[in-house]
Design an enzyme around this catalytic site. Structure first.
Site, PDB file in Angstrom:
ATOM      1  N   CYS A  45       0.828  -1.205   0.000  1.00  0.00           N
ATOM      2  CA  CYS A  45       0.000   0.000   0.000  1.00  0.00           C
ATOM      3  C   CYS A  45       0.864   1.258   0.000  1.00  0.00           C
ATOM      4  O   CYS A  45       2.017   1.244   0.419  1.00  0.00           O
ATOM      5  CB  CYS A  45      -0.892   0.016   1.241  1.00  0.00           C
ATOM      6  SG  CYS A  45      -2.040  -1.355   1.359  1.00  0.00           S
ATOM      7  N   GLU A  89       0.592   3.945   1.890  1.00  0.00           N
ATOM      8  CA  GLU A  89       0.949   4.417   3.230  1.00  0.00           C
ATOM      9  C   GLU A  89       2.186   3.702   3.755  1.00  0.00           C
ATOM     10  O   GLU A  89       3.092   4.330   4.307  1.00  0.00           O
ATOM     11  CB  GLU A  89      -0.223   4.196   4.200  1.00  0.00           C
ATOM     12  CG  GLU A  89      -1.486   4.940   3.816  1.00  0.00           C
ATOM     13  CD  GLU A  89      -2.438   4.147   2.934  1.00  0.00           C
ATOM     14  OE1 GLU A  89      -3.654   4.397   3.028  1.00  0.00           O
ATOM     15  OE2 GLU A  89      -1.987   3.286   2.148  1.00  0.00           O
ATOM     16  N   CYS A 142      -6.068   1.104   5.215  1.00  0.00           N
ATOM     17  CA  CYS A 142      -6.502  -0.263   5.530  1.00  0.00           C
ATOM     18  C   CYS A 142      -5.952  -0.680   6.897  1.00  0.00           C
ATOM     19  O   CYS A 142      -5.130   0.016   7.494  1.00  0.00           O
ATOM     20  CB  CYS A 142      -6.042  -1.233   4.438  1.00  0.00           C
ATOM     21  SG  CYS A 142      -4.271  -1.599   4.468  1.00  0.00           S
ATOM     22  N   CYS A 178      -2.083  -1.009   7.120  1.00  0.00           N
ATOM     23  CA  CYS A 178      -1.440   0.314   7.151  1.00  0.00           C
ATOM     24  C   CYS A 178      -1.647   0.985   8.510  1.00  0.00           C
ATOM     25  O   CYS A 178      -0.740   1.636   9.027  1.00  0.00           O
ATOM     26  CB  CYS A 178      -1.963   1.194   6.024  1.00  0.00           C
ATOM     27  SG  CYS A 178      -1.343   0.666   4.407  1.00  0.00           S
TER      28      CYS A 178
END
Length: 160
Positions: A73, A75, A112, A115
């Protein structure tokens, strides 16, 4: 038996124009990062920008892989790079923007769970809150003053 009530507080801005100028600049960096995402499978593009206490800005975008669990991801891409490049710097704030090639994303899209856990690690490590701003492609922007608002029952080193 005892009941425990957990509450989170978010602040919702109608659009980027309501945000402080420094946050708008950070969100624009996140949007630039989103354009660099590699998302041929989900067609869901995410960009993140992190402001460190040394005034450096680190960006990241999601990077997918045909073996789905192997992707990362935006992040975590940004936060891990910040930790590797500036291990002593504290994260002041993070801006996240997400968009889909399939549907227009107009509401704020939070990080999410994986993260959130990664951000929690850095918030605990630095013993200071991390402001998190998140949005879709356009529209409303949500702000959390701390990752603790998004993940109130954090799993951290204290339980190991």
């Amino acid at each position: 038996m005892k009941e425990i009530k957990i509450e989170s507080t978010l602040y919702i801005f109608e659009d980027l124009n309501e945000l402080p100028k420094d946050v708008v600049k950070l969100m624009h960096k996140a949007k630039e990062a989103r354009e660099k995402a590699y998302a041929p499978y989900s067609n869901f593009y995410v960009g993140a920008a992190i402001l460190l206490d040394n005034n450096q800005v680190i960006t990241g975008s999601n990077q997918e892989n045909a073996s789905y669990p192997s992707g990362l991801c935006a992040e975590r891409t940004a936060i891990y790079y910040a930790g590797a490049k500036y291990p002593k710097a504290k994260i002041v704030r993070m801006a996240i923007t997400a968009g889909s090639k399939k549907n227009k994303t107009l509401s704020p899209i939070p990080p999410c769970g994986a993260c959130r856990q990664a951000i929690a690690e850095y918030e605990v490590k630095q013993d200071a809150p991390i402001e998190i701003y998140f949005m879709g492609e356009t529209g409303k922007v949500a702000k959390s003053n701390s990752l603790a608002n998004l993940l109130p029952l954090v799993f951290d080193k204290s339980v190991l």
